[in-house]
Scaffold this motif. Structure first.
Motif, PDB file in Angstrom:
ATOM      1  N   ARG A  92      -2.717  -2.147  -4.727  1.00 36.95           N
ATOM      2  CA  ARG A  92      -3.510  -3.443  -4.816  1.00 36.95           C
ATOM      3  C   ARG A  92      -2.305  -4.229  -4.386  1.00 36.95           C
ATOM      4  O   ARG A  92      -2.472  -5.108  -3.565  1.00 36.95           O
ATOM      5  CB  ARG A  92      -4.064  -3.646  -6.127  1.00 36.95           C
ATOM      6  N   ARG A  95      -1.782  -4.044  -0.843  1.00 39.99           N
ATOM      7  CA  ARG A  95      -3.124  -4.134   0.048  1.00 39.99           C
ATOM      8  C   ARG A  95      -3.348  -3.010   0.782  1.00 39.99           C
ATOM      9  O   ARG A  95      -3.629  -3.145   1.941  1.00 39.99           O
ATOM     10  CB  ARG A  95      -2.980  -5.530   0.524  1.00 39.99           C
ATOM     11  N   ARG A  99      -7.237   2.586  -0.477  1.00 39.40           N
ATOM     12  CA  ARG A  99      -6.060   2.863  -1.533  1.00 39.40           C
ATOM     13  C   ARG A  99      -6.488   4.185  -2.278  1.00 39.40           C
ATOM     14  O   ARG A  99      -5.634   5.159  -2.752  1.00 39.40           O
ATOM     15  CB  ARG A  99      -5.678   1.854  -2.398  1.00 39.40           C
ATOM     16  N   HIS A 139       1.969   3.037   0.650  1.00 33.61           N
ATOM     17  CA  HIS A 139       1.659   2.160   1.701  1.00 33.61           C
ATOM     18  C   HIS A 139       2.027   2.414   3.094  1.00 33.61           C
ATOM     19  O   HIS A 139       2.265   1.547   4.093  1.00 33.61           O
ATOM     20  CB  HIS A 139       2.322   0.608   1.486  1.00 33.61           C
TER      21      HIS A 139
END
Length: 197
Positions: A92, A95, A99, A139
């Motif tokens: 989160r 972003r 995910r 990420h």
């Protein structure tokens, strides 16, 4: 060059940790940093990721810090959360698109799927290190900086990490400090040996 370091020095009071360290690394390259304990490997990597400032010299890293993945001596995960909750939180914060899928893929790849709903406080040191690696890669960073990443990993965990580094080499830029350079030497496009300060 993605990374350009010129004459990096670091002092803590009267103690010099780094003296005139210079190197450059192209995007997609792999820098292997070696040296004995006390040679400044951790300090150099902390400067590289922005957790410390050099006392002298200059450093240019040609990407936004949000594109960086880092594993240091501290795993930077929350012990009171589960492995899954940790990665969901970081997903989160960064972003991360899709995910949940990426989290599941990494937990499976690093052998943590069965322990995903256990609190990290119940993990072994090796499991926590595997989770830290998942966190750093979640990420899809362009620059991955790893400080002694094989620490606390058993043979299976070390092999998993070796496979992951081989997959990342050439697609992401890697900076790896290690006491066991033979493990990452085949990936190296640049080398930096630090001596005891």
């Amino acid at each position: 060059m993605l990374i350009q370091a010129d004459g990096i020095e670091k002092r803590y009071g009267g103690h010099r940790v780094l003296r005139g360290v210079s190197f450059s690394l192209e995007a997609g390259g792999t820098l292997v940093v070696t040296g004995p304990n006390g040679s400044g490997k951790t300090t150099l990597l902390r400067i590289l990721v922005g957790l410390a400032a050099p006392s002298a010299g200059s450093l240019r890293v040609g990407l936004d810090r949000a594109r960086l993945g880092y594993v240091g001596h501290e795993p930077l995960v929350y012990r009171d959360l589960t492995g899954l909750e940790n990665l969901d939180l970081y997903g989160r914060l960064y972003r991360v698109a899709e995910r949940r899928e990426r989290t599941g893929m990494l937990l499976g790849r690093f052998g943590l799927w069965d322990a995903r709903n256990h609190r990290v406080a119940t993990y072994s040191r090796g499991m926590t290190q595997r989770l830290a690696l998942c966190r750093a890669l979640l990420h899809d960073p362009a620059l991955v900086v790893l400080d002694e990443p094989h620490t606390a990993l058993d043979a299976e965990g070390g092999d998993l990490l070796d496979q992951e580094l081989a997959l990342l080499a050439g697609t992401a830029t890697l900076v790896v400090s290690t006491h066991d350079p033979a493990r990452v030497e085949p990936l190296a496009t640049a080398r930096l040996a630090l001596g005891a300060a």
